[in-house]
Each structure stands twice: as structure tokens, then as C-alpha cells.
Design a protein around this motif. Structure first.
Motif, PDB file in Angstrom:
ATOM      1  N   ALA A 206     -12.636   5.362   8.382  1.00  0.00           N
ATOM      2  CA  ALA A 206     -11.866   6.808   9.072  1.00  0.00           C
ATOM      3  C   ALA A 206     -11.575   7.712   7.868  1.00  0.00           C
ATOM      4  CB  ALA A 206     -10.879   6.144   9.831  1.00  0.00           C
ATOM      5  N   ARG A 207     -10.970   7.413   6.680  1.00  0.00           N
ATOM      6  CA  ARG A 207     -10.550   8.339   5.845  1.00  0.00           C
ATOM      7  C   ARG A 207     -11.898   9.104   5.174  1.00  0.00           C
ATOM      8  NH1 ARG A 207      -6.308   8.767   2.559  1.00  0.00           N
ATOM      9  NH2 ARG A 207      -5.330   6.797   3.040  1.00  0.00           N
ATOM     10  N   ALA A 208     -12.764   8.360   4.920  1.00  0.00           N
ATOM     11  CA  ALA A 208     -13.930   8.859   4.335  1.00  0.00           C
ATOM     12  C   ALA A 208     -14.769   9.849   5.166  1.00  0.00           C
ATOM     13  CB  ALA A 208     -15.010   7.727   3.795  1.00  0.00           C
ATOM     14  N   LEU A 209     -14.789   9.398   6.647  1.00  0.00           N
ATOM     15  CA  LEU A 209     -15.409  10.141   7.693  1.00  0.00           C
ATOM     16  C   LEU A 209     -14.787  11.356   7.813  1.00  0.00           C
ATOM     17  CD1 LEU A 209     -16.603   8.405  10.833  1.00  0.00           C
ATOM     18  CD2 LEU A 209     -15.486  10.551  11.022  1.00  0.00           C
ATOM     19  N   MET A 210     -13.481  11.323   7.943  1.00  0.00           N
ATOM     20  CA  MET A 210     -12.552  12.725   8.136  1.00  0.00           C
ATOM     21  C   MET A 210     -12.788  13.606   6.999  1.00  0.00           C
ATOM     22  SD  MET A 210      -9.561  11.431  10.569  1.00  0.00           S
ATOM     23  CE  MET A 210      -8.864  10.193   9.258  1.00  0.00           C
ATOM     24  N   ALA A 211     -12.671  12.822   5.878  1.00  0.00           N
ATOM     25  CA  ALA A 211     -13.022  13.876   4.719  1.00  0.00           C
ATOM     26  C   ALA A 211     -14.134  14.402   4.432  1.00  0.00           C
ATOM     27  CB  ALA A 211     -12.368  12.934   3.485  1.00  0.00           C
TER      28      ALA A 211
ATOM     29  N   GLY B 273      -1.767  13.580  17.482  1.00  0.00           N
ATOM     30  CA  GLY B 273      -1.613  14.822  16.393  1.00  0.00           C
ATOM     31  C   GLY B 273      -2.042  14.308  15.097  1.00  0.00           C
ATOM     32  N   PRO B 274      -1.513  15.124  14.411  1.00  0.00           N
ATOM     33  CA  PRO B 274      -1.849  14.723  12.704  1.00  0.00           C
ATOM     34  C   PRO B 274      -1.526  13.592  12.281  1.00  0.00           C
ATOM     35  CG  PRO B 274      -1.106  17.232  13.028  1.00  0.00           C
ATOM     36  CD  PRO B 274      -1.099  16.594  14.392  1.00  0.00           C
ATOM     37  N   THR B 275      -2.352  12.872  11.773  1.00  0.00           N
ATOM     38  CA  THR B 275      -2.120  11.391  11.586  1.00  0.00           C
ATOM     39  C   THR B 275      -2.619  10.852  10.389  1.00  0.00           C
ATOM     40  OG1 THR B 275      -2.156  10.825  13.922  1.00  0.00           O
ATOM     41  CG2 THR B 275      -2.238   8.993  12.297  1.00  0.00           C
ATOM     42  N   LYS B 276      -1.525  10.208   9.536  1.00  0.00           N
ATOM     43  CA  LYS B 276      -1.946   9.342   8.233  1.00  0.00           C
ATOM     44  C   LYS B 276      -3.679   8.937   8.599  1.00  0.00           C
ATOM     45  CE  LYS B 276       2.065   8.634   5.863  1.00  0.00           C
ATOM     46  NZ  LYS B 276       2.809   7.589   5.263  1.00  0.00           N
ATOM     47  N   ALA B 277      -4.320   8.901   7.365  1.00  0.00           N
ATOM     48  CA  ALA B 277      -5.677   8.283   7.445  1.00  0.00           C
ATOM     49  C   ALA B 277      -5.753   6.726   7.874  1.00  0.00           C
ATOM     50  CB  ALA B 277      -6.688   8.604   6.506  1.00  0.00           C
TER      51      ALA B 277
ATOM     52  N   VAL C 247      -4.555  18.370   6.867  1.00  0.00           N
ATOM     53  CA  VAL C 247      -3.256  19.084   7.015  1.00  0.00           C
ATOM     54  C   VAL C 247      -2.202  18.794   5.867  1.00  0.00           C
ATOM     55  CG1 VAL C 247      -3.444  19.298   9.415  1.00  0.00           C
ATOM     56  CG2 VAL C 247      -2.178  17.581   8.340  1.00  0.00           C
ATOM     57  N   ALA C 248      -2.469  17.700   5.155  1.00  0.00           N
ATOM     58  CA  ALA C 248      -1.803  17.328   4.107  1.00  0.00           C
ATOM     59  C   ALA C 248      -2.285  15.991   3.477  1.00  0.00           C
ATOM     60  CB  ALA C 248      -0.259  16.788   4.497  1.00  0.00           C
ATOM     61  N   THR C 249      -1.645  15.622   2.287  1.00  0.00           N
ATOM     62  CA  THR C 249      -2.547  14.645   1.546  1.00  0.00           C
ATOM     63  C   THR C 249      -2.297  13.381   2.402  1.00  0.00           C
ATOM     64  OG1 THR C 249      -1.649  15.392  -0.509  1.00  0.00           O
ATOM     65  CG2 THR C 249      -2.322  13.244  -0.475  1.00  0.00           C
ATOM     66  N   GLY C 250      -3.605  12.901   2.617  1.00  0.00           N
ATOM     67  CA  GLY C 250      -3.720  11.533   3.425  1.00  0.00           C
ATOM     68  C   GLY C 250      -3.647  11.877   4.967  1.00  0.00           C
ATOM     69  N   ILE C 251      -3.555  12.940   5.475  1.00  0.00           N
ATOM     70  CA  ILE C 251      -3.160  13.388   6.759  1.00  0.00           C
ATOM     71  C   ILE C 251      -4.188  14.064   7.331  1.00  0.00           C
ATOM     72  CG2 ILE C 251      -1.263  14.218   8.416  1.00  0.00           C
ATOM     73  CD1 ILE C 251       0.749  13.412   6.780  1.00  0.00           C
TER      74      ILE C 251
END
Length: 238
Positions: A188-193, A172-176, A203-207
Motif C-alpha cells: 500500500a505505501r509504495a502503491l500510494m507513493a 480519511g487521511p490515514t497512515k500508510a 498530506v504528511a509524512t507517511g500519511i
């Protein structure tokens, strides 16, 4: 009034005038050659004329190289982006084949030389080579058939996106940071962003969470790290 199509003979006089301006003696239709130009003891210059770029034109040019190294092909000068694109591609091809290339502007007889005959010495691009080898190394398995269309190809980037999608599908929604750790995808963070495929939502900051489109992609492509099915295992019952 319809515009008449150019003929090969329309190219002859402008090309002849260009060569005669360089002290060549020029004659048309000598043997199999459209134009032959001779100057002193030099090798003759041969020019093949066509009303447009074609495979047969290049075949003729290559055949004339059995006579002389100084072989040109000549076509009418067109207008617009399609012609300019074709001109650039065929100029490159002529250089690879050792052929010269001329275009003739029929409205005023202007002849432009885009390439002269000569040995081809390709320039290597270390950047393109490094990019190719990087993609080869990062790609998991061999998911694409050679010759397939570019759209929808499985790239290393798409495989990383699927790894991130798999984690989000399970957790489910997870921290990057946790997605990166669990999936093994450092970016992963840049890819999802960036969300290039539209699979993710913040869904939230960093999630991040998984969009329905991401779930569909995961169902369609499957797990990029799963062992490929072999003919021996397909259709068998464990």
C-alpha cells in the motif's frame, strides 16, 4: 513525378539471380508457383512473390508446402519504422509457419534472406509465464471480458489501488501502515507513493489521502472484493 508502384515481376530477376548464384536452375510461373528453382536431386525451392505482406501471401506459401518444404515468400524492401516493425513481426510468423522470407531492394536488386524454411521450435519464456500466472493468482474474480481493449482493464494492481482508495474514503487521511493492514494490500505505501492513477495525495509524512479522481474511480469501479451480482439477484428486492 509520382513514383510507380512496384510489381511482382520487379522481384523476379533479383531473386532468380540470387538462386542462380547458388547453382540452381530457375524458371518463373511453373504451375501455380511464381518461381521454381531446381538443383540436382534436392527438393525444389519455391518462391512466392508479392508487392507487400498480406494474408493471401501466407496462404499461398502454405499451399506450396504441399509441393516442397523449401518455400520462401518475397516482398519489396521498404523503409522506415512501420516497415521494419512489419518485417520483424512477419519474420517471426514465417518461422512459425516453416516458411522462408526474402526482401528485395528494388533500387539495386539486393536480396536479403531473413528466414529460411524449417520446423519451428518456440522458445518459452519462464519470466513471462511466471508474470502471467502471478497476475492470474492475484486478480480477484473475473472483472474483464476476453478481447476487451487494454486501456482501463481491471488488473490486480488496479484492484489493490481500489482497496487502498476504499480505506481512505472511509477513514480519511490515514497512515500508510494502517491502510496496508486494513486493506490487506502489503504494498500500500509504495502503491500510494507511486500514485500511478493520480488517485492519492501525501498530506504528511507517511500519511495519505484520497484525491477527487480517486473517489470518482471508486464510485465507477466499486469494491473489488464485493460479490458479483448474479442474474438471480439483479433487480430483486432482498
Amino acid at each position: 513525378m509520382t513514383k510507380s508502384k512496384p510489381r511482382e515481376t520487379d522481384l523476379y530477376l533479383p531473386v532468380k539471380a540470387l538462386l542462380e548464384g547458388q547453382d540452381y536452375a530457375v524458371k518463373g510461373e511453373i504451375g501455380a508457383a511464381d518461381i521454381v528453382a531446381v538443383r540436382g536431386d534436392e527438393d525444389p525451392v519455391v518462391v512466392e512473390l508479392k508487392t507487400g505482406f498480406s494474408l493471401s501471401l501466407f496462404h499461398q506459401g502454405i499451399e506450396r508446402q504441399a509441393i516442397t518444404d523449401a518455400v520462401y515468400i518475397a516482398v519489396p524492401r521498404g523503409t522506415g519504422r512501420p516497415f521494419l516493425k512489419a518485417l520483424a513481426a512477419n519474420t517471426s510468423l514465417c518461422r512459425r509457419l516453416g516458411l522462408g522470407l526474402m526482401t528485395v531492394r528494388l533500387k539495386d536488386g539486393l536480396v536479403e534472406v531473413h528466414a529460411d524454411p524449417g520446423p519451428y521450435k518456440p522458445r518459452k519464456s519462464n519470466i513471462k509465464k511466471a508474470r502471467l500466472l502471478k497476475e492470474f493468482a492475484k486478480r480477484t474474480g473475473d472483472p474483464n471480458s476476453g478481447g476487451a481493449t487494454r486501456q482501463g482493464l481491471m488488473t490486480a494492481y488496479r484492484q489493490d489501488a481500489l482497496r487502498c482508495a476504499r480505506v481512505l474514503s472511509e477513514l480519511g487521511p490515514t497512515k500508510a501502515a494502517l491502510v496496508a493492514k486494513t486493506s490487506g494490500v502489503e504494498r500500500a505505501r509504495a502503491l500510494m507513493a507511486d500514485n500511478h492513477y493520480g488517485w492519492f495525495e501525501r498530506v504528511a509524512t507517511g500519511i495519505y489521502g484520497l484525491c477527487p479522481k480517486g473517489g470518482e474511480a471508486l464510485a465507477f469501479h466499486g469494491d473489488p472484493d464485493a460479490a458479483p451480482e448474479t442474474p438471480d439477484s439483479a433487480g430483486t428486492d432482498g
